[in-house]
Write an enzyme that holds these catalytic residues in place. Sequence first.
Site, PDB file in Angstrom:
ATOM      1  N   ARG A 141     -55.935  45.328   8.446  1.00 52.71           N
ATOM      2  CA  ARG A 141     -54.853  44.357   8.719  1.00 52.71           C
ATOM      3  C   ARG A 141     -54.149  43.896   7.440  1.00 52.71           C
ATOM      4  NH1 ARG A 141     -58.493  42.090  12.720  1.00 52.71           N
ATOM      5  NH2 ARG A 141     -57.935  43.034  14.708  1.00 52.71           N
ATOM      6  N   LYS A 163     -40.233  47.332   1.544  1.00 52.17           N
ATOM      7  CA  LYS A 163     -40.017  48.169   2.732  1.00 52.17           C
ATOM      8  C   LYS A 163     -41.007  49.326   2.657  1.00 52.17           C
ATOM      9  CE  LYS A 163     -35.220  47.515   4.122  1.00 52.17           C
ATOM     10  NZ  LYS A 163     -33.891  48.138   4.257  1.00 52.17           N
ATOM     11  N   GLU A 205     -28.842  55.752  -6.259  1.00 50.09           N
ATOM     12  CA  GLU A 205     -29.159  54.379  -5.835  1.00 50.09           C
ATOM     13  C   GLU A 205     -28.558  53.360  -6.810  1.00 50.09           C
ATOM     14  OE1 GLU A 205     -30.349  53.902  -2.956  1.00 50.09           O
ATOM     15  OE2 GLU A 205     -31.861  55.400  -2.446  1.00 50.09           O
ATOM     16  N   LYS A 247     -31.838  43.867  -7.109  1.00 52.49           N
ATOM     17  CA  LYS A 247     -32.633  43.996  -5.880  1.00 52.49           C
ATOM     18  C   LYS A 247     -33.518  42.767  -5.680  1.00 52.49           C
ATOM     19  CE  LYS A 247     -34.907  46.832  -2.671  1.00 52.49           C
ATOM     20  NZ  LYS A 247     -35.326  48.148  -2.242  1.00 52.49           N
ATOM     21  N   GLU A 257     -34.446  41.472   5.818  1.00 60.11           N
ATOM     22  CA  GLU A 257     -33.173  42.045   6.263  1.00 60.11           C
ATOM     23  C   GLU A 257     -32.617  41.401   7.535  1.00 60.11           C
ATOM     24  OE1 GLU A 257     -32.559  46.343   5.250  1.00 60.11           O
ATOM     25  OE2 GLU A 257     -32.027  46.474   7.360  1.00 60.11           O
ATOM     26  N   ARG A 261     -29.409  41.611   3.159  1.00 55.94           N
ATOM     27  CA  ARG A 261     -30.115  42.763   2.572  1.00 55.94           C
ATOM     28  C   ARG A 261     -29.591  44.086   3.108  1.00 55.94           C
ATOM     29  NH1 ARG A 261     -36.629  43.767   1.528  1.00 55.94           N
ATOM     30  NH2 ARG A 261     -36.378  45.915   0.851  1.00 55.94           N
ATOM     31  N   ASN A 265     -27.953  49.136   2.515  1.00 52.10           N
ATOM     32  CA  ASN A 265     -27.895  50.358   3.317  1.00 52.10           C
ATOM     33  C   ASN A 265     -26.549  51.061   3.184  1.00 52.10           C
ATOM     34  OD1 ASN A 265     -30.507  50.096   4.428  1.00 52.10           O
ATOM     35  ND2 ASN A 265     -29.746  48.501   5.789  1.00 52.10           N
ATOM     36  N   HIS A 268     -26.103  54.682   4.085  1.00 48.46           N
ATOM     37  CA  HIS A 268     -27.296  55.136   4.811  1.00 48.46           C
ATOM     38  C   HIS A 268     -27.008  55.601   6.241  1.00 48.46           C
ATOM     39  CE1 HIS A 268     -29.344  53.595   1.374  1.00 48.46           C
ATOM     40  NE2 HIS A 268     -30.548  53.689   1.895  1.00 48.46           N
ATOM     41  N   HIS A 272     -28.846  58.873   6.396  1.00 45.41           N
ATOM     42  CA  HIS A 272     -30.091  59.095   7.148  1.00 45.41           C
ATOM     43  C   HIS A 272     -29.907  60.188   8.193  1.00 45.41           C
ATOM     44  CE1 HIS A 272     -32.407  55.096   6.235  1.00 45.41           C
ATOM     45  NE2 HIS A 272     -32.524  55.992   5.282  1.00 45.41           N
ATOM     46  N   HIS A 285     -33.097  62.260  -0.719  1.00 44.70           N
ATOM     47  CA  HIS A 285     -32.599  60.993  -0.176  1.00 44.70           C
ATOM     48  C   HIS A 285     -31.314  60.556  -0.896  1.00 44.70           C
ATOM     49  CE1 HIS A 285     -32.782  57.010   1.610  1.00 44.70           C
ATOM     50  NE2 HIS A 285     -32.674  56.491   0.411  1.00 44.70           N
TER      51      HIS A 285
END
Length: 382
Positions: A141, A163, A205, A247, A257, A261, A265, A268, A272, A285
């Site tokens: 956990r 993330k 990035e 960041k 997010e 935030r 993206n 993206h 993606h 990426h």
Amino acid sequence: MAISKHENKGINMKIRVDLSSSAKDSSYDILVGSGIINAKAGDEIIGALKSAGLKDRAFVITCATVSGLYGQLITGFLKNAGIKPVIFTLPDGEAAKSLEYLSRIYDELIESRIERSDFIIAFGGGVIGDLAGFAAATYLRGINFIQIPTTLLADVDSSVGGKTGINRPEGKNLVGAFYQPRAVLIDVDLLESLGVRELVNGFAEVIKYGAILDSELFLYLENNYKKVLSYDKDSLMHIIERSCSIKADVVKNDEEEAGFRSALNFGHSLGHAIETLYNYEDIKHGEAMAIGMVFASMVSEDLGFCAGETVNRIKTLIKNSGLPVKIPNFDPLKYINAMKLDKKVNNRLIKCVLVKDIGSFIFKELDFEYLGEFLKKLMLTN
Ligand code: NAD
Ligand code: GLY
């Protein structure tokens, strides 16, 4: 490629990710420097490990290439700090960010009797960071973890902000958790062995931060991309520090997010989809994001939110740095179907990040019909 000599060994900058305003204060430090992962690391860096809470055992998750290059280095570094390492090596590449390899990590954590007081260390690029972070978020956990990134992409983006997750065949990062590391240690020297394509991949990035959040950084990249991409250590250190500061600030204001935030993206939505259609192979990426950023800029111009000059500057920097700009030739319908699985889809509209001027952005909810038609038009003139 040899990295230029840098006189100042040690920690160059400490950046605080201040999350003290959230219910569970999971604030931490990002340390950026040169030669800090070192079998003779001094009190400052060992102190940082201790104050992050690492005292006894660390389960180091890494990939084959990094293990081959720096396995001894990380082992010596941890032993010198009084930590017993267990090294677990996965294959290189995006395919490792899967349920199958996550399951292997759990098996190994259980086999090694890793307890809640132990730490996971993610030692690799963004793939290892995302995967190891998700293992840390879920095993027992949740156990503590530290990020020691080894690619430029991971230095400037994926190691910071919590993330974590894995891919599904249907889409990128569809399973995951927000789970912050206890510390991030960035050693610029580790980039020395990184291939040019990987360096350029991470550079995408940095362009992203400049394009939507920091016009000064963007200008710096326009003027210095050749230096950065020839492994000049001072300029690498500069862009890493600037990116991490940006960041840290974004994450401080919107850790999970809820809104702001998702500006990160930028590029993206299409990016993606490109990665998914390539089945996460043959495209990186940052490369997919670069194409996505050009696309998002063109959408922005088409809708009247930015000038053609802004699109030109973004496209030129992306091209000059050796990143792709051309939309790969898949059926536009396939792109749209992949985009429909994006995490930012709500009521059949996708929340897109559009650039305004360099250094500023707006969110816009767009429908798939418009995006499909625009994509088709661009692909005809691609
Ligand atoms: P990667 O982790 O696959 O690393 C790229 C390659 O570089 C690998 O083959 C690796 O073995 C090799 N490598 C790593 N360090 C090296 C070194 N120092 N010297 C030589 N070779 C080295 O890819 P990446 O580009 O670092 O990360 C991409 C992943 O990051 C994607 O899965 C993406 O979704 C994720 N990502 C996550 C976030 C986030 O916020 N969590 C942000 C951006 C990207
Ligand atoms: N890489 C995007 C984010 O961390 O939010």
